[in-house]
Scaffold this motif. Structure first.
Motif, PDB file in Angstrom:
ATOM      1  N   SER A  35       0.257  11.500  19.447  1.00  0.00           N
ATOM      2  CA  SER A  35       1.081  11.457  18.216  1.00  0.00           C
ATOM      3  C   SER A  35       2.247  10.301  18.254  1.00  0.00           C
ATOM      4  O   SER A  35       2.803   9.960  19.405  1.00  0.00           O
ATOM      5  CB  SER A  35       1.708  12.769  18.410  1.00  0.00           C
ATOM      6  N   GLY A  36       2.517   9.972  17.193  1.00  0.00           N
ATOM      7  CA  GLY A  36       3.662   8.707  17.128  1.00  0.00           C
ATOM      8  C   GLY A  36       4.460   9.109  15.950  1.00  0.00           C
ATOM      9  O   GLY A  36       3.668   9.367  14.858  1.00  0.00           O
ATOM     10  N   ARG A  37       5.702   8.785  15.779  1.00  0.00           N
ATOM     11  CA  ARG A  37       6.564   8.895  14.946  1.00  0.00           C
ATOM     12  C   ARG A  37       6.724   7.674  14.432  1.00  0.00           C
ATOM     13  O   ARG A  37       7.485   6.958  15.130  1.00  0.00           O
ATOM     14  CB  ARG A  37       7.840   9.715  15.428  1.00  0.00           C
ATOM     15  N   THR A  38       6.482   7.488  13.152  1.00  0.00           N
ATOM     16  CA  THR A  38       6.678   6.218  12.524  1.00  0.00           C
ATOM     17  C   THR A  38       7.721   6.410  10.947  1.00  0.00           C
ATOM     18  O   THR A  38       8.152   5.167  10.788  1.00  0.00           O
ATOM     19  CB  THR A  38       5.330   5.538  11.704  1.00  0.00           C
ATOM     20  N   THR A  39       8.130   7.523  10.831  1.00  0.00           N
ATOM     21  CA  THR A  39       8.735   7.630   9.853  1.00  0.00           C
ATOM     22  C   THR A  39      10.276   6.943   9.662  1.00  0.00           C
ATOM     23  O   THR A  39      10.748   6.165   8.912  1.00  0.00           O
ATOM     24  CB  THR A  39       9.236   9.089   9.184  1.00  0.00           C
ATOM     25  N   PRO A  40      11.085   7.097  11.091  1.00  0.00           N
ATOM     26  CA  PRO A  40      12.293   6.374  11.091  1.00  0.00           C
ATOM     27  C   PRO A  40      12.334   4.990  10.753  1.00  0.00           C
ATOM     28  O   PRO A  40      13.089   4.240  10.184  1.00  0.00           O
ATOM     29  CB  PRO A  40      13.142   7.041  12.397  1.00  0.00           C
ATOM     30  N   TRP A  41      11.240   4.319  11.584  1.00  0.00           N
ATOM     31  CA  TRP A  41      11.213   2.835  11.716  1.00  0.00           C
ATOM     32  C   TRP A  41      10.680   2.508  10.303  1.00  0.00           C
ATOM     33  O   TRP A  41      11.113   1.281   9.862  1.00  0.00           O
ATOM     34  CB  TRP A  41      10.242   2.683  12.793  1.00  0.00           C
ATOM     35  N   THR A  42       9.712   3.126   9.477  1.00  0.00           N
ATOM     36  CA  THR A  42       9.497   2.654   8.342  1.00  0.00           C
ATOM     37  C   THR A  42      10.749   2.696   7.258  1.00  0.00           C
ATOM     38  O   THR A  42      10.787   1.730   6.572  1.00  0.00           O
ATOM     39  CB  THR A  42       8.262   3.733   7.697  1.00  0.00           C
ATOM     40  N   VAL A  43      11.502   3.655   7.398  1.00  0.00           N
ATOM     41  CA  VAL A  43      12.718   3.920   6.499  1.00  0.00           C
ATOM     42  C   VAL A  43      13.507   2.726   6.749  1.00  0.00           C
ATOM     43  O   VAL A  43      14.199   1.945   5.816  1.00  0.00           O
ATOM     44  CB  VAL A  43      13.643   5.124   6.754  1.00  0.00           C
ATOM     45  N   TRP A  44      13.755   2.355   7.800  1.00  0.00           N
ATOM     46  CA  TRP A  44      14.475   1.019   8.517  1.00  0.00           C
ATOM     47  C   TRP A  44      13.975  -0.145   7.931  1.00  0.00           C
ATOM     48  O   TRP A  44      14.793  -1.002   7.336  1.00  0.00           O
ATOM     49  CB  TRP A  44      14.636   1.063   9.977  1.00  0.00           C
ATOM     50  N   LEU A  45      12.786  -0.441   7.874  1.00  0.00           N
ATOM     51  CA  LEU A  45      12.040  -1.560   7.524  1.00  0.00           C
ATOM     52  C   LEU A  45      12.299  -1.753   6.276  1.00  0.00           C
ATOM     53  O   LEU A  45      12.286  -2.826   5.455  1.00  0.00           O
ATOM     54  CB  LEU A  45      10.555  -1.562   7.878  1.00  0.00           C
ATOM     55  N   VAL A  46      11.993  -0.607   5.405  1.00  0.00           N
ATOM     56  CA  VAL A  46      12.180  -0.778   3.952  1.00  0.00           C
ATOM     57  C   VAL A  46      13.538  -1.079   3.677  1.00  0.00           C
ATOM     58  O   VAL A  46      13.961  -1.707   2.497  1.00  0.00           O
ATOM     59  CB  VAL A  46      11.365   0.667   3.215  1.00  0.00           C
ATOM     60  N   ALA A  47      14.363  -0.245   4.078  1.00  0.00           N
ATOM     61  CA  ALA A  47      15.813  -0.557   3.977  1.00  0.00           C
ATOM     62  C   ALA A  47      16.393  -1.579   4.093  1.00  0.00           C
ATOM     63  O   ALA A  47      17.275  -2.190   3.261  1.00  0.00           O
ATOM     64  CB  ALA A  47      16.798   0.615   4.577  1.00  0.00           C
ATOM     65  N   TYR A  48      15.706  -2.380   5.076  1.00  0.00           N
ATOM     66  CA  TYR A  48      16.310  -3.897   5.543  1.00  0.00           C
ATOM     67  C   TYR A  48      15.929  -4.952   4.256  1.00  0.00           C
ATOM     68  O   TYR A  48      16.489  -5.717   3.965  1.00  0.00           O
ATOM     69  CB  TYR A  48      15.677  -4.090   6.649  1.00  0.00           C
ATOM     70  N   VAL A  63      10.830 -14.435  -6.249  1.00  0.00           N
ATOM     71  CA  VAL A  63       9.851 -13.662  -5.766  1.00  0.00           C
ATOM     72  C   VAL A  63       9.964 -14.086  -4.196  1.00  0.00           C
ATOM     73  O   VAL A  63       9.743 -15.305  -3.756  1.00  0.00           O
ATOM     74  CB  VAL A  63       8.600 -14.447  -6.298  1.00  0.00           C
ATOM     75  N   ALA A  64       9.963 -13.285  -3.412  1.00  0.00           N
ATOM     76  CA  ALA A  64       9.998 -13.236  -2.101  1.00  0.00           C
ATOM     77  C   ALA A  64       8.546 -12.841  -1.478  1.00  0.00           C
ATOM     78  O   ALA A  64       8.511 -11.941  -0.564  1.00  0.00           O
ATOM     79  CB  ALA A  64      11.171 -12.323  -1.366  1.00  0.00           C
ATOM     80  N   TYR A  65       7.605 -13.508  -1.587  1.00  0.00           N
ATOM     81  CA  TYR A  65       6.480 -13.550  -1.144  1.00  0.00           C
ATOM     82  C   TYR A  65       6.094 -13.317   0.514  1.00  0.00           C
ATOM     83  O   TYR A  65       5.491 -12.482   0.954  1.00  0.00           O
ATOM     84  CB  TYR A  65       5.370 -14.590  -1.531  1.00  0.00           C
ATOM     85  N   PRO A  66       6.621 -14.225   1.441  1.00  0.00           N
ATOM     86  CA  PRO A  66       6.467 -14.015   2.521  1.00  0.00           C
ATOM     87  C   PRO A  66       7.027 -12.861   3.110  1.00  0.00           C
ATOM     88  O   PRO A  66       6.374 -12.106   3.854  1.00  0.00           O
ATOM     89  CB  PRO A  66       7.386 -15.187   3.254  1.00  0.00           C
ATOM     90  N   GLN A  67       8.257 -12.465   2.987  1.00  0.00           N
ATOM     91  CA  GLN A  67       8.941 -11.151   3.424  1.00  0.00           C
ATOM     92  C   GLN A  67       8.096 -10.032   3.023  1.00  0.00           C
ATOM     93  O   GLN A  67       7.830  -8.844   3.826  1.00  0.00           O
ATOM     94  CB  GLN A  67      10.291 -11.054   3.029  1.00  0.00           C
ATOM     95  N   ALA A  68       7.864  -9.796   1.636  1.00  0.00           N
ATOM     96  CA  ALA A  68       7.234  -8.672   1.303  1.00  0.00           C
ATOM     97  C   ALA A  68       5.965  -8.651   1.702  1.00  0.00           C
ATOM     98  O   ALA A  68       5.205  -7.320   1.968  1.00  0.00           O
ATOM     99  CB  ALA A  68       7.544  -8.608  -0.537  1.00  0.00           C
ATOM    100  N   LEU A  69       5.054  -9.628   1.587  1.00  0.00           N
ATOM    101  CA  LEU A  69       3.863  -9.641   2.031  1.00  0.00           C
ATOM    102  C   LEU A  69       3.604  -9.180   3.542  1.00  0.00           C
ATOM    103  O   LEU A  69       2.640  -8.563   3.920  1.00  0.00           O
ATOM    104  CB  LEU A  69       2.930 -10.725   1.676  1.00  0.00           C
ATOM    105  N   ALA A  70       4.437  -9.638   4.533  1.00  0.00           N
ATOM    106  CA  ALA A  70       4.214  -9.490   5.743  1.00  0.00           C
ATOM    107  C   ALA A  70       4.817  -8.054   5.995  1.00  0.00           C
ATOM    108  O   ALA A  70       4.055  -7.300   6.832  1.00  0.00           O
ATOM    109  CB  ALA A  70       5.319 -10.215   6.574  1.00  0.00           C
ATOM    110  N   LEU A  71       5.848  -7.307   5.527  1.00  0.00           N
ATOM    111  CA  LEU A  71       6.176  -6.019   5.657  1.00  0.00           C
ATOM    112  C   LEU A  71       5.046  -5.162   4.813  1.00  0.00           C
ATOM    113  O   LEU A  71       4.789  -4.212   5.470  1.00  0.00           O
ATOM    114  CB  LEU A  71       7.502  -5.756   4.710  1.00  0.00           C
ATOM    115  N   GLY A  72       4.450  -5.438   3.931  1.00  0.00           N
ATOM    116  CA  GLY A  72       3.336  -4.661   3.339  1.00  0.00           C
ATOM    117  C   GLY A  72       2.107  -4.521   4.017  1.00  0.00           C
ATOM    118  O   GLY A  72       1.410  -3.783   4.281  1.00  0.00           O
ATOM    119  N   ALA A  73       1.776  -5.925   4.912  1.00  0.00           N
ATOM    120  CA  ALA A  73       0.799  -5.769   5.738  1.00  0.00           C
ATOM    121  C   ALA A  73       0.981  -4.861   6.765  1.00  0.00           C
ATOM    122  O   ALA A  73      -0.058  -4.195   7.418  1.00  0.00           O
ATOM    123  CB  ALA A  73       0.504  -7.226   5.945  1.00  0.00           C
TER     124      ALA A  73
END
Length: 418
Positions: free
Chosen positions: A197-210, A313-323
């Motif tokens: 099991s792994g908890r990813t929700t807090p870190w996902t929220v942080w990455l999106v908030a950043y 348009v911030a392609y590098p940052q958004a595409l890296a986070l999306g990937a």
């Protein structure tokens, strides 16, 4: 990240039947039988069953009784054996050229070694209207929340932002627990036994908030600020970049569709393959095509979001986070949860550390801490921090995904949870 290849091994149900060889290891039972030549599954099925220590396959079938009884074809048995660490080299000790040949014999003999009727083959996952709507809901609510923030002022804007964030979070939670992006549901009856099991929700929220607030905060922190709280606009003293967040919310729909496409095509190849290596070779281009297709959809949504909101348009940052988020979810849906949690935690920690070093450098004697981040931002801009962080994390997960999701055991239908 070099050890990611050994972080996960999803389990498959195994039988609890007794070992009739008198030993806990079926390979040791074969050692007393002497070497032999590989035999086909058909010839084995027609031969007289071996007994006692001279029949190591019989002992192996007892150890994996439930797997053999519920299998609808030999490849499903091969996938289960592969998940338990039985390799082609191990199969050679059972006088078979590979794991698939060994699985063919086990499948051919199960009708005489067990009385359980064979289930009907698992149908390909179907598209349901409910999960289609759920995957569209996060993007719609995010667009409404951003519109409300732009149309309000003062305290009303704060309330609109809080309500919108809560609505989007609830919609994402529902979308990730139904349909192709979920670990449970119609096509995945329950979590794979033995999956960590792994908890990813807090870190996902942080990455999106950043991605929303981090670049503006980093720029102002390096300049000695921030002196005020964010106003919710891109031209304020603490600017927000809402286009990447909106694009990621809208990308929930193409992520679900591409995950559904991967599952459906992989199951078809699982049924048509004649060996584990053949299956892996067939799935590699399918997995790569799925990943590229999602990135193309995200790039198109990012272009649209930036044009509507009037932001660069911030392609590098958004595409890296999306990937990164897409690969983490793709691994999670197939039962590999430890590596996504570890990689997301590492990425969030690096971003938090970059901000922390800037503020810590203001303490007497700690001015040197800001040098790496300041050099990076001066050279490539504030968005280089999340781009490099998420890009490196996504690359690590891509290598891990290529190793794990090209295995037959990752796509075999799991046993319903008990």
């Amino acid at each position: 990240m070099s050890g990611l290849g050994e972080l996960d091994r999803p389990g498959t149900p195994t039988g609890a039947g007794p070992d009739r060889t008198g030993s806990g290891n079926p390979e040791s039972a074969f050692d007393s039988a002497g070497p032999g030549k590989p035999e086909s599954g058909v010839d084995r099925a027609a031969s007289t069953p071996r007994r006692g220590a001279a029949d190591p396959v019989k002992a192996l079938m007892h150890r994996h009784r439930e797997l053999c009884e519920r299998a609808v074809d030999p490849l499903e048995i091969a996938a289960g054996l592969e998940a338990h660490g039985i390799t082609d080299r191990t199969a050679a000790r059972f006088r078979h050229r590979d794991v698939f040949s060994l699985a063919e014999e086990m499948y051919a003999r199960v009708s005489r070694d067990g009385d359980t009727p064979r289930p009907t083959p698992a149908a390909a996952p179907r598209v349901h209207a409910d999960w289609v709507l759920l995957t569209l809901l996060p993007g719609a609510l995010c667009a409404a929340a951003i519109a409300a923030v732009h149309l309000t002022h003062g305290r009303s804007r704060l309330f609109a932002a809080a309500a919108g964030a809560l609505a989007v979070a609830l919609a994402l939670h529902a979308a990730l627990h139904r349909g192709p992006l979920s670990r449970t549901g119609t096509d995945r009856p329950g979590p794979r036994p033995g999956a960590a099991s792994g908890r990813t929700t807090p870190w996902t929220v942080w990455l999106v908030a950043y991605s929303l607030l981090g670049n503006g905060l980093l720029d102002h922190a390096l300049a000695g600020g921030p002196d005020t709280l964010p106003t919710g606009t891109a031209d304020g003293p603490w600017p927000l970049t809402a286009a990447p967040v909106l694009a990621l919310a809208l990308a929930c729909a193409p992520a679900a569709w591409t995950a559904h496409l991967l599952t459906a095509r992989a199951r078809r190849k699982l049924a048509a393959s004649r060996g584990l290596e053949d299956f892996a070779a067939a799935v590699r281009p399918l997995l790569a095509g799925t990943f590229v297709l999602f990135l193309c959809a995200l790039a198109a949504l990012l272009t649209l979001s930036s044009a509507v909101l009037g932001e660069p348009v911030a392609y590098p940052q958004a595409l890296a986070l999306g990937a990164l988020l897409f690969l983490a979810r793709l691994l999670t849906t197939h039962g590999f949860t430890y590596a996504p949690a570890a990689v997301l935690t590492a990425a969030a920690t690096v971003e938090a550390a970059a901000l922390a070093t800037v503020f810590a450098s203001r303490l007497p004697g700690f001015g040197f801490l800001v040098t790496p981040v300041e050099t990076l931002v001066t050279t490539w801009g504030a968005d280089s921090v999340p781009t490099l962080t998420c890009g490196a994390a996504a690359l690590a997960l891509l290598v891990h995904t290529t190793r794990k999701l090209t295995r037959a055991s990752a796509h075999a239908p799991p046993e319903p949870a008990r």
